[in-house]
Design an enzyme around this catalytic site. Sequence first.
Site, PDB file in Angstrom:
ATOM      1  N   TRP A 161     -13.953 108.491  34.132  1.00 18.26           N
ATOM      2  CA  TRP A 161     -12.707 108.070  34.938  1.00 18.26           C
ATOM      3  C   TRP A 161     -12.230 106.629  33.904  1.00 18.26           C
ATOM      4  CZ3 TRP A 161     -13.067 102.750  36.553  1.00 18.26           C
ATOM      5  CH2 TRP A 161     -11.741 102.357  37.778  1.00 18.26           C
ATOM      6  N   HIS A 162     -13.053 105.892  33.347  1.00 20.57           N
ATOM      7  CA  HIS A 162     -13.050 105.466  32.330  1.00 20.57           C
ATOM      8  C   HIS A 162     -11.904 105.267  31.789  1.00 20.57           C
ATOM      9  CE1 HIS A 162     -16.038 102.558  34.724  1.00 20.57           C
ATOM     10  NE2 HIS A 162     -15.744 101.728  34.850  1.00 20.57           N
ATOM     11  N   GLY A 163     -12.709 106.883  30.716  1.00 22.77           N
ATOM     12  CA  GLY A 163     -11.428 107.090  29.634  1.00 22.77           C
ATOM     13  C   GLY A 163     -11.980 108.213  29.120  1.00 22.77           C
ATOM     14  N   PHE A 222      -7.718 101.228  31.489  1.00 24.41           N
ATOM     15  CA  PHE A 222      -8.944 102.379  32.444  1.00 24.41           C
ATOM     16  C   PHE A 222      -7.753 102.659  33.705  1.00 24.41           C
ATOM     17  CE2 PHE A 222     -12.498 100.110  30.730  1.00 24.41           C
ATOM     18  CZ  PHE A 222     -12.382 100.902  29.869  1.00 24.41           C
TER      19      PHE A 222
END
Length: 461
Positions: A317-319, A461
């Site tokens: 989800w962060h990248g 993000f």
Amino acid sequence: MLFSSPIYFGFFAIYLLVHFLVPRRFRLLVVIAGGTIFYGYWEPLYTWVPYALMLMAYGGALWMDRAANEAGRRRRMIAAVAALLLPLLFFKYTDFLYRLAIGESDPSVKVLNLPLPLGISFVTFTLIAYVVDAFARRFRVEERMQMLAAYVIFFPHLIAGPILRPHELIPQLERLRGFARRRVLPALALFSVGLVKKLVFADPISQAISPIYVDPSAHGALENLFAMYGFSLQIYCDFSGYTDMAIGSALLLGVHLPSNFSRPYLARSIIAFWHRWHITLSHWLRDYLYIPLGGNRHGFPRQIGAILVTMVLGGLWHGANWTFVVWGALHGMGVAAGHAIRRAVPGFRLPGWLALFLTFHFVTLAWVFFRSPDFATAIQMLRAPFVQGWGDAGAFAATQAYPLLLFAIFAALCRYDDNRLVKAAARRLPKPVVWPAIAALWMLAITVSTGSSAAFIYFEF
């Protein structure tokens, strides 16, 4: 429009004036208009994104609630959540999936090459929380489109959280309060602390360590270690500083946002770290991913599997990069190992100082994957203390004297970095003490920053 920029101060002053001058029945419209201006300042062409997602959640929840039975409600809830995820998958992961399909690992290879709409991850998670909570009847289905729009677009939490559940914000938006002097000092104190974290700590450390992450092999062992520890300090001061400013801004408007950090670098296990770091995301992952995956209800092996899947997806989800997958997997293994040890050796405890030391260094090493642009760079960073020369420690200390001083100050003060302590001090100390202290923090931040500020890390993000 960065919270730490002069343009934000001008925007907020005007917004605050309008917010309290208009009749109460129009304040929701002010919330929507202000949030739209705030979001559109970044990229006007993407202003439609939060509204499109809001309309999908609004229609999806109403459609779900009109199902004939619970099985139908569940199917429609799943469809609504899937629809909310599609824009995020398109903008954030199309290029990643394309590289995966063609066997390419270089993150610069892209098929879409589109800028990521600011805050799309946070808006998506906020609206998924609304749809799922409405399905579970933890919150009503909102039939007022205006209210749901305000819930999403309320600008203090719009770009990078905290990730709010509907019960945490919508009731407050229903009864937006007037101006209250008792809120001013605590709100300004919180904002000022966040401003100092960002401008005095995070930005200067970022400038010092960024060249090292560009090419770790061109720097010695000391420089690489400095960059590893430096990023631990940078990301905390950057993100918690943003959150402090968000909470302070909202508090001036009469809205209470939940705390997102609780001195995470004092945690004595990875489990405890995730109870203290990005708390609203941790709770979101627990409630909307880990528990639906089975949680701890179906035996220990299933629990470990749910932990690993949750943390890997949380990393992704962060990248859209393998480095984030590795970062999430490392934390998943750390959390799983903590549960396994507790199960195998009930009552086992390391000495407090050793547990804190090991936890902090595990987190710091994992941050290397989070910060590095690719896997090769992360490995170079981790190898550097063993294969690079150590150089002249005295010359290094002289060159990096200011960042090293920041390390020492942070180590001495981090135990006092608590929103509750800041608000209590602002309320209880004499005003002739609090006002000069706030003014001193602003003077320090302005002097160090020389009027400029870098973007917040979590805006990516």
